[in-house]
Design a protein around this motif. Structure first.
Motif, PDB file in Angstrom:
ATOM      1  N   THR A 136       0.837  -1.209   0.000  1.00 38.43           N
ATOM      2  CA  THR A 136       0.000   0.000   0.000  1.00 38.43           C
ATOM      3  C   THR A 136       0.869   1.255   0.000  1.00 38.43           C
ATOM      4  O   THR A 136       0.581   2.226  -0.700  1.00 38.43           O
ATOM      5  CB  THR A 136      -0.928  -0.002   1.237  1.00 38.43           C
ATOM      6  N   GLN A 137       1.939   1.213   0.784  1.00 38.82           N
ATOM      7  CA  GLN A 137       2.877   2.336   0.822  1.00 38.82           C
ATOM      8  C   GLN A 137       3.492   2.572  -0.555  1.00 38.82           C
ATOM      9  O   GLN A 137       3.611   3.719  -1.014  1.00 38.82           O
ATOM     10  CB  GLN A 137       3.979   2.045   1.832  1.00 38.82           C
ATOM     11  N   SER A 138       3.845   1.484  -1.227  1.00 33.38           N
ATOM     12  CA  SER A 138       4.464   1.588  -2.560  1.00 33.38           C
ATOM     13  C   SER A 138       3.485   2.193  -3.568  1.00 33.38           C
ATOM     14  O   SER A 138       3.851   3.067  -4.370  1.00 33.38           O
ATOM     15  CB  SER A 138       4.919   0.201  -3.021  1.00 33.38           C
ATOM     16  N   GLN A 139       2.233   1.726  -3.504  1.00 26.27           N
ATOM     17  CA  GLN A 139       1.218   2.287  -4.406  1.00 26.27           C
ATOM     18  C   GLN A 139       1.007   3.769  -4.134  1.00 26.27           C
ATOM     19  O   GLN A 139       0.919   4.578  -5.064  1.00 26.27           O
ATOM     20  CB  GLN A 139      -0.109   1.543  -4.227  1.00 26.27           C
ATOM     21  N   GLY A 140       0.923   4.099  -2.872  1.00 23.42           N
ATOM     22  CA  GLY A 140       0.729   5.500  -2.505  1.00 23.42           C
ATOM     23  C   GLY A 140       1.893   6.379  -2.940  1.00 23.42           C
ATOM     24  O   GLY A 140       1.693   7.495  -3.437  1.00 23.42           O
ATOM     25  N   ASP A 141       3.111   5.873  -2.786  1.00 17.85           N
ATOM     26  CA  ASP A 141       4.289   6.631  -3.193  1.00 17.85           C
ATOM     27  C   ASP A 141       4.304   6.856  -4.701  1.00 17.85           C
ATOM     28  O   ASP A 141       4.675   7.939  -5.177  1.00 17.85           O
ATOM     29  CB  ASP A 141       5.568   5.893  -2.767  1.00 17.85           C
ATOM     30  N   ALA A 142       3.897   5.816  -5.454  1.00 13.43           N
ATOM     31  CA  ALA A 142       3.871   5.935  -6.912  1.00 13.43           C
ATOM     32  C   ALA A 142       2.855   6.977  -7.359  1.00 13.43           C
ATOM     33  O   ALA A 142       3.139   7.814  -8.245  1.00 13.43           O
ATOM     34  CB  ALA A 142       3.558   4.581  -7.541  1.00 13.43           C
ATOM     35  N   LEU A 143       1.669   6.942  -6.750  1.00 11.61           N
ATOM     36  CA  LEU A 143       0.632   7.924  -7.113  1.00 11.61           C
ATOM     37  C   LEU A 143       1.050   9.326  -6.691  1.00 11.61           C
ATOM     38  O   LEU A 143       0.788  10.304  -7.400  1.00 11.61           O
ATOM     39  CB  LEU A 143      -0.696   7.553  -6.450  1.00 11.61           C
ATOM     40  N   GLN A 144       1.710   9.434  -5.531  1.00  9.55           N
ATOM     41  CA  GLN A 144       2.162  10.751  -5.078  1.00  9.55           C
ATOM     42  C   GLN A 144       3.218  11.312  -6.025  1.00  9.55           C
ATOM     43  O   GLN A 144       3.242  12.523  -6.300  1.00  9.55           O
ATOM     44  CB  GLN A 144       2.735  10.645  -3.666  1.00  9.55           C
TER      45      GLN A 144
END
Length: 423
Positions: free
Chosen positions: A42-50
């Motif tokens: 989830t952190q990785s997905q969030g970082d990518a979208l950010q």
């Protein structure tokens, strides 16, 4: 608190070490690993979208500066959905982090390789025994009878004022208590420990930092109106002096000591073994604490054990040292030595000190780190020990030094008491 990365990378070892403690919830390890995997995803997905959102914001700024407002507005419209997705992922991440926290605080520390497997105190390993039991007169009495005979401690008066387990020390009994405190502090000072005078109440963050909360919440006295806890040991306020602190490597080791009263509910304690001074709700103790480099903590543990043994030797008490088994160790400890003195009148061993190495278990909760001149900050190791707890020391002195003419005072205490005999 164990580090998530260590659990993830050393699953088999963690399970094997927890089995030494007879830990009843080994499934927590796999639950923690699964939650952590989802959290990292989830952190990785969030970082990518950010990263996408940041790139879009930069592009929008460039287009606005170039006067290309329509193109900028078009990109802005597309990023609104991305922002919603980021918020959703952040909320999910916060929930996962809370779930991970709730699970990981239920795991005790991992026992050191030398800790024997066992269920109870009966399985503790005797490391050494020092001295010989004293030969007492035929009419030898237990300390509670001696305390009444010489008017040293009034248990009934304490019960009247507060309740059972809160004795009143009187006359030479009070002076003996104060003499022991001063002797222990003087010896700690000689050993290089800096004395601290500390609060006797702590907040929830402090209780969590040293591991009393949530594990021992039922054993602590709680002041509900102010959301504070009476300390069970000076370990709590001393160690919390370094919460959220990054020390320089050349500041290690940190060596502190402190005298405080200690408060423990001791719920469920009853029977002959808790009579007199054997188990109290309020008692006095001098505590020693060290914050050290991880490479030195087990050498320091042995040094602290020898310091406590030195106190017992100077008091002339027959004692033994135990290495606690997995089933008898405290929740936060990686290795604990208990020191017990022989009560000749009661014909039993009385625990007077525990000396423990917590490795990084407490420092991870405390965010207590140190930093070398190069490299990232890393977690320190914390250790503590009773040096010493007074009630059973007083009990042992009264019982083991009794004579037909009264109770002798150990030679090292005479400069502190001002008398050499209780009559």
């Amino acid at each position: 608190m164990l580090q998530v990365s260590y659990i993830r990378e050393n699953r088999a070892h963690v399970l094997e070490r927890l089995s030494v403690r007879n830990f009843g919830q080994p499934e927590l390890v796999d639950e923690i690993i699964a939650i952590d995997e989802k959290r990292r995803s989830t952190q990785s997905q969030g970082d990518a979208l950010q990263a996408e959102a940041n790139a879009a914001a930069k592009k929008i700024g460039e287009l606005m500066k170039a006067g290309q407002r329509e193109e900028a507005e078009a990109i802005k419209a597309k990023t609104s959905a991305t922002k919603e997705d980021i918020k959703k992922l952040n909320d999910e991440l916060a929930a996962l982090e809370q779930e991970l926290y709730n699970k990981i605080v239920q795991l005790p520390n991992l026992p050191h390789a030398s800790v024997p497997k066992g269920i109870s105190a009966e399985d503790n390993e005797i490391v050494l025994t020092y001295g010989e039991a004293p030969n007492l007169p035929e009419n030898a009495q237990a300390h509670w009878d001696l305390a009444a005979k010489y008017d040293l401690i009034d248990f009934e008066l304490g019960t009247k004022i507060t309740g059972a387990g809160f004795p009143v020390y009187k006359g030479k009994g009070a002076k003996l208590q104060r003499a022991l405190i001063n002797f222990f502090l003087a010896e700690a000072d000689k050993a290089g420990y800096e004395e601290m005078m500390l609060p006797h109440l702590v907040n929830e963050a402090s209780g969590f930092g040293t591991g009393q909360l949530p594990d021992k919440e039922g054993q602590m006295y709680f002041v509900g109106l102010d959301n504070l806890y009476l300390i069970p040991t000076a370990e709590v306020p001393i160690t919390n002096l370094y919460r959220d602190v990054i020390l320089k490597e050349d500041q290690l080791p940190v060596k502190n000591c402190g005298y405080t009263p200690c408060f423990r509910r001791e719920a469920g304690s009853y029977g002959a073994h808790v009579r007199g001074l054997n188990r109290l709700h309020q008692f006095d103790k001098v505590e020693i604490v060290q914050v050290v480099h991880p490479s030195q903590s087990y050498e320091v543990l042995e040094q602290m054990s020898l310091h406590v043994q030195g106190l017992l030797q100077k008091l002339g008490l027959h004692y033994r040292v135990l290495r606690l088994c997995g089933g008898d160790m405290g929740f936060t400890s990686a290795l604990t030595y208990d020191m017990e003195v022989w009560s000749a009148a009661q014909q039993r061993w009385l625990e007077v000190s525990s000396v423990s190495n917590f490795e990084t278990y407490q420092s991870n909760r405390l965010k207590l780190r140190f930093k070398a001149s190069e490299g990232k900050p890393q977690l320190a190791h914390t250790l503590n020990g009773s040096a010493l707890a007074l009630p059973r020391i007083v009990a042992s002195i009264l019982e083991n030094y009794q004579t037909e003419d009264g109770i002798k005072i150990p030679e090292v205490l005479i400069p502190y008491t001002g008398f050499d005999m209780i009559r």
